[in-house]
Design a protein around this motif. Structure first.
Motif, PDB file in Angstrom:
ATOM      1  N   MET A  56       3.291 -21.644  47.093  1.00 43.55           N
ATOM      2  CA  MET A  56       2.451 -22.401  46.175  1.00 43.55           C
ATOM      3  C   MET A  56       3.087 -23.768  45.920  1.00 43.55           C
ATOM      4  O   MET A  56       4.317 -23.859  45.843  1.00 43.55           O
ATOM      5  CB  MET A  56       2.266 -21.631  44.875  1.00 43.55           C
ATOM      6  N   PRO A  57       2.284 -24.807  45.796  1.00 38.61           N
ATOM      7  CA  PRO A  57       2.842 -26.136  45.589  1.00 38.61           C
ATOM      8  C   PRO A  57       3.667 -26.260  44.306  1.00 38.61           C
ATOM      9  O   PRO A  57       4.618 -27.022  44.265  1.00 38.61           O
ATOM     10  CB  PRO A  57       1.616 -27.037  45.528  1.00 38.61           C
ATOM     11  N   VAL A  58       3.343 -25.523  43.276  1.00 36.64           N
ATOM     12  CA  VAL A  58       4.011 -25.514  41.975  1.00 36.64           C
ATOM     13  C   VAL A  58       4.016 -26.903  41.343  1.00 36.64           C
ATOM     14  O   VAL A  58       3.629 -27.064  40.208  1.00 36.64           O
ATOM     15  CB  VAL A  58       5.433 -24.919  42.033  1.00 36.64           C
ATOM     16  N   HIS A  59       4.457 -27.908  42.047  1.00 39.08           N
ATOM     17  CA  HIS A  59       4.438 -29.286  41.559  1.00 39.08           C
ATOM     18  C   HIS A  59       3.582 -30.098  42.525  1.00 39.08           C
ATOM     19  O   HIS A  59       3.719 -29.963  43.742  1.00 39.08           O
ATOM     20  CB  HIS A  59       5.861 -29.844  41.481  1.00 39.08           C
ATOM     21  N   SER A  60       2.741 -30.947  42.014  1.00 41.92           N
ATOM     22  CA  SER A  60       1.778 -31.664  42.854  1.00 41.92           C
ATOM     23  C   SER A  60       2.418 -32.548  43.919  1.00 41.92           C
ATOM     24  O   SER A  60       1.813 -32.804  44.964  1.00 41.92           O
ATOM     25  CB  SER A  60       0.840 -32.501  41.983  1.00 41.92           C
ATOM     26  N   ASP A  61       3.627 -33.021  43.703  1.00 41.71           N
ATOM     27  CA  ASP A  61       4.295 -33.886  44.680  1.00 41.71           C
ATOM     28  C   ASP A  61       4.987 -33.111  45.806  1.00 41.71           C
ATOM     29  O   ASP A  61       5.369 -33.706  46.815  1.00 41.71           O
ATOM     30  CB  ASP A  61       5.341 -34.768  43.993  1.00 41.71           C
ATOM     31  N   PHE A  62       5.165 -31.810  45.638  1.00 36.57           N
ATOM     32  CA  PHE A  62       5.938 -31.037  46.596  1.00 36.57           C
ATOM     33  C   PHE A  62       5.407 -31.118  48.031  1.00 36.57           C
ATOM     34  O   PHE A  62       6.171 -31.415  48.947  1.00 36.57           O
ATOM     35  CB  PHE A  62       6.056 -29.577  46.142  1.00 36.57           C
ATOM     36  N   PRO A  63       4.118 -30.881  48.277  1.00 34.73           N
ATOM     37  CA  PRO A  63       3.642 -30.957  49.668  1.00 34.73           C
ATOM     38  C   PRO A  63       3.924 -32.297  50.338  1.00 34.73           C
ATOM     39  O   PRO A  63       4.385 -32.342  51.478  1.00 34.73           O
ATOM     40  CB  PRO A  63       2.133 -30.700  49.546  1.00 34.73           C
ATOM     41  N   SER A  64       3.692 -33.403  49.635  1.00 32.75           N
ATOM     42  CA  SER A  64       3.933 -34.710  50.251  1.00 32.75           C
ATOM     43  C   SER A  64       5.431 -34.995  50.386  1.00 32.75           C
ATOM     44  O   SER A  64       5.849 -35.635  51.355  1.00 32.75           O
ATOM     45  CB  SER A  64       3.245 -35.817  49.457  1.00 32.75           C
ATOM     46  N   ASP A  65       6.237 -34.485  49.451  1.00 29.77           N
ATOM     47  CA  ASP A  65       7.692 -34.682  49.549  1.00 29.77           C
ATOM     48  C   ASP A  65       8.251 -34.055  50.822  1.00 29.77           C
ATOM     49  O   ASP A  65       9.048 -34.676  51.526  1.00 29.77           O
ATOM     50  CB  ASP A  65       8.414 -34.091  48.334  1.00 29.77           C
ATOM     51  N   VAL A  66       7.844 -32.815  51.101  1.00 26.20           N
ATOM     52  CA  VAL A  66       8.381 -32.169  52.310  1.00 26.20           C
ATOM     53  C   VAL A  66       7.763 -32.767  53.570  1.00 26.20           C
ATOM     54  O   VAL A  66       8.443 -32.920  54.584  1.00 26.20           O
ATOM     55  CB  VAL A  66       8.242 -30.621  52.281  1.00 26.20           C
ATOM     56  N   LYS A  67       6.500 -33.122  53.505  1.00 28.27           N
ATOM     57  CA  LYS A  67       5.866 -33.749  54.671  1.00 28.27           C
ATOM     58  C   LYS A  67       6.539 -35.072  55.024  1.00 28.27           C
ATOM     59  O   LYS A  67       6.653 -35.415  56.192  1.00 28.27           O
ATOM     60  CB  LYS A  67       4.367 -33.936  54.429  1.00 28.27           C
ATOM     61  N   ASP A  68       6.981 -35.814  53.996  1.00 28.87           N
ATOM     62  CA  ASP A  68       7.696 -37.072  54.237  1.00 28.87           C
ATOM     63  C   ASP A  68       8.984 -36.857  55.020  1.00 28.87           C
ATOM     64  O   ASP A  68       9.489 -37.776  55.666  1.00 28.87           O
ATOM     65  CB  ASP A  68       8.018 -37.777  52.913  1.00 28.87           C
ATOM     66  N   LEU A  69       9.539 -35.654  54.962  1.00 29.54           N
ATOM     67  CA  LEU A  69      10.758 -35.313  55.703  1.00 29.54           C
ATOM     68  C   LEU A  69      10.454 -34.649  57.042  1.00 29.54           C
ATOM     69  O   LEU A  69      11.352 -34.133  57.704  1.00 29.54           O
ATOM     70  CB  LEU A  69      11.645 -34.387  54.856  1.00 29.54           C
ATOM     71  N   GLY A  70       9.174 -34.631  57.431  1.00 30.48           N
ATOM     72  CA  GLY A  70       8.797 -34.018  58.695  1.00 30.48           C
ATOM     73  C   GLY A  70       8.764 -32.500  58.627  1.00 30.48           C
ATOM     74  O   GLY A  70       8.918 -31.821  59.646  1.00 30.48           O
ATOM     75  N   ILE A  71       8.555 -31.966  57.440  1.00 25.57           N
ATOM     76  CA  ILE A  71       8.478 -30.523  57.237  1.00 25.57           C
ATOM     77  C   ILE A  71       7.019 -30.176  56.985  1.00 25.57           C
ATOM     78  O   ILE A  71       6.374 -30.734  56.088  1.00 25.57           O
ATOM     79  CB  ILE A  71       9.349 -30.090  56.036  1.00 25.57           C
ATOM     80  N   ASP A  72       6.477 -29.260  57.786  1.00 22.65           N
ATOM     81  CA  ASP A  72       5.098 -28.827  57.581  1.00 22.65           C
ATOM     82  C   ASP A  72       4.998 -27.989  56.306  1.00 22.65           C
ATOM     83  O   ASP A  72       5.949 -27.307  55.926  1.00 22.65           O
ATOM     84  CB  ASP A  72       4.613 -27.996  58.775  1.00 22.65           C
ATOM     85  N   PHE A  73       3.834 -28.039  55.660  1.00 26.48           N
ATOM     86  CA  PHE A  73       3.628 -27.263  54.443  1.00 26.48           C
ATOM     87  C   PHE A  73       2.399 -26.388  54.589  1.00 26.48           C
ATOM     88  O   PHE A  73       1.332 -26.875  54.984  1.00 26.48           O
ATOM     89  CB  PHE A  73       3.481 -28.174  53.217  1.00 26.48           C
ATOM     90  N   ILE A  74       2.539 -25.104  54.261  1.00 27.74           N
ATOM     91  CA  ILE A  74       1.421 -24.159  54.282  1.00 27.74           C
ATOM     92  C   ILE A  74       1.233 -23.632  52.868  1.00 27.74           C
ATOM     93  O   ILE A  74       2.061 -22.861  52.370  1.00 27.74           O
ATOM     94  CB  ILE A  74       1.705 -22.975  55.231  1.00 27.74           C
ATOM     95  N   PRO A  75       0.154 -24.050  52.188  1.00 26.85           N
ATOM     96  CA  PRO A  75      -0.092 -23.508  50.858  1.00 26.85           C
ATOM     97  C   PRO A  75      -0.551 -22.055  50.963  1.00 26.85           C
ATOM     98  O   PRO A  75      -1.436 -21.725  51.763  1.00 26.85           O
ATOM     99  CB  PRO A  75      -1.202 -24.402  50.294  1.00 26.85           C
ATOM    100  N   CYS A  76       0.084 -21.174  50.198  1.00 23.03           N
ATOM    101  CA  CYS A  76      -0.306 -19.758  50.201  1.00 23.03           C
ATOM    102  C   CYS A  76       0.311 -19.065  49.007  1.00 23.03           C
ATOM    103  O   CYS A  76       1.260 -19.556  48.404  1.00 23.03           O
ATOM    104  CB  CYS A  76       0.121 -19.070  51.497  1.00 23.03           C
ATOM    105  N   ASP A  77      -0.249 -17.923  48.664  1.00 22.13           N
ATOM    106  CA  ASP A  77       0.307 -17.030  47.651  1.00 22.13           C
ATOM    107  C   ASP A  77       0.366 -15.665  48.301  1.00 22.13           C
ATOM    108  O   ASP A  77      -0.644 -14.990  48.447  1.00 22.13           O
ATOM    109  CB  ASP A  77      -0.561 -17.001  46.396  1.00 22.13           C
ATOM    110  N   LEU A  78       1.542 -15.269  48.722  1.00 20.34           N
ATOM    111  CA  LEU A  78       1.695 -14.035  49.491  1.00 20.34           C
ATOM    112  C   LEU A  78       1.819 -12.798  48.620  1.00 20.34           C
ATOM    113  O   LEU A  78       2.186 -11.730  49.105  1.00 20.34           O
ATOM    114  CB  LEU A  78       2.885 -14.160  50.447  1.00 20.34           C
TER     115      LEU A  78
END
Length: 187
Positions: free
Chosen positions: A65-87
């Motif tokens: 879960m993103p938990v914080h709205s900036d998290f997906p873009s923060d990791v993407k900026d480092l070349g890390i893919d992001f998959i939103p999910c709640d397992l």
């Protein structure tokens, strides 16, 4: 900065022992071109460490879960893919309950200090096993039921959970889910 806010930096320093153990255990499986998935990755500290140490030699994926709205873009900026999910399929959220990855597509799955936040651990384990390649490795860690802060809370007559069960996201509208269970060493 690599760790974002001061709060994230302080958290990463406090968790450095956990990250060191995960890194040391998984290190033999890290090789150029390998795919590493961090399940429950927020705030992304372990993946940021891998990016710093390995550069672009590893393909890194954050899931959760993103938990914080900036998290997906923060990791993407480092070349890390992001998959939103709640397992945790026992809780209904807006996020998918599966990893949007092909079967047998990941070399290393890391899941540190996540399972104690889930009501349904079985579903998470099935999903991690589904995406893991044959001969891949999964690293899962959790707080022990007898961890010191929890024992202190119990001695003081409090719950050893992060919050009372009534305040977790299974019962209120919130993405944050505190500790809802603990595991013994044998478990």
């Amino acid at each position: 900065p690599l760790y974002g806010t001061r709060k994230e930096q302080n958290w990463a320093v406090r968790q450095s022992r956990r990250f060191h153990h995960a890194y040391r255990t998984c290190y033999p499986y890290f090789q150029k071109g390998k795919v590493v998935l961090d399940v429950g990755a927020y705030p992304g500290s372990f993946l940021k460490i891998l990016r710093l140490l390995w550069g672009s030699e590893l393909s890194l994926i954050a899931a959760g879960m993103p938990v914080h709205s900036d998290f997906p873009s923060d990791v993407k900026d480092l070349g890390i893919d992001f998959i939103p999910c709640d397992l945790d399929d026992a809780v209904t959220t807006e996020y998918p309950t599966t990893l949007e990855l092909a079967d047998n597509s990941v070399d290393v799955v890391v899941c540190t200090e996540v399972i104690e936040h889930l009501y349904s651990v079985r579903h998470l384990m099935i999903e991690m096993g589904r995406v893991l390649k044959p001969n891949g490795v999964a690293y899962v860690s959790t707080n022990n039921v007898a961890y010191l802060p929890g024992l202190v809370r119990l001695i003081c007559g409090e719950t050893n959970l992060d919050v009372d069960l009534e305040q977790t996201s299974a019962l209120v509208d919130s993405e944050w889910r505190g500790h809802v269970r603990f595991f013994s060493l044998n478990q």
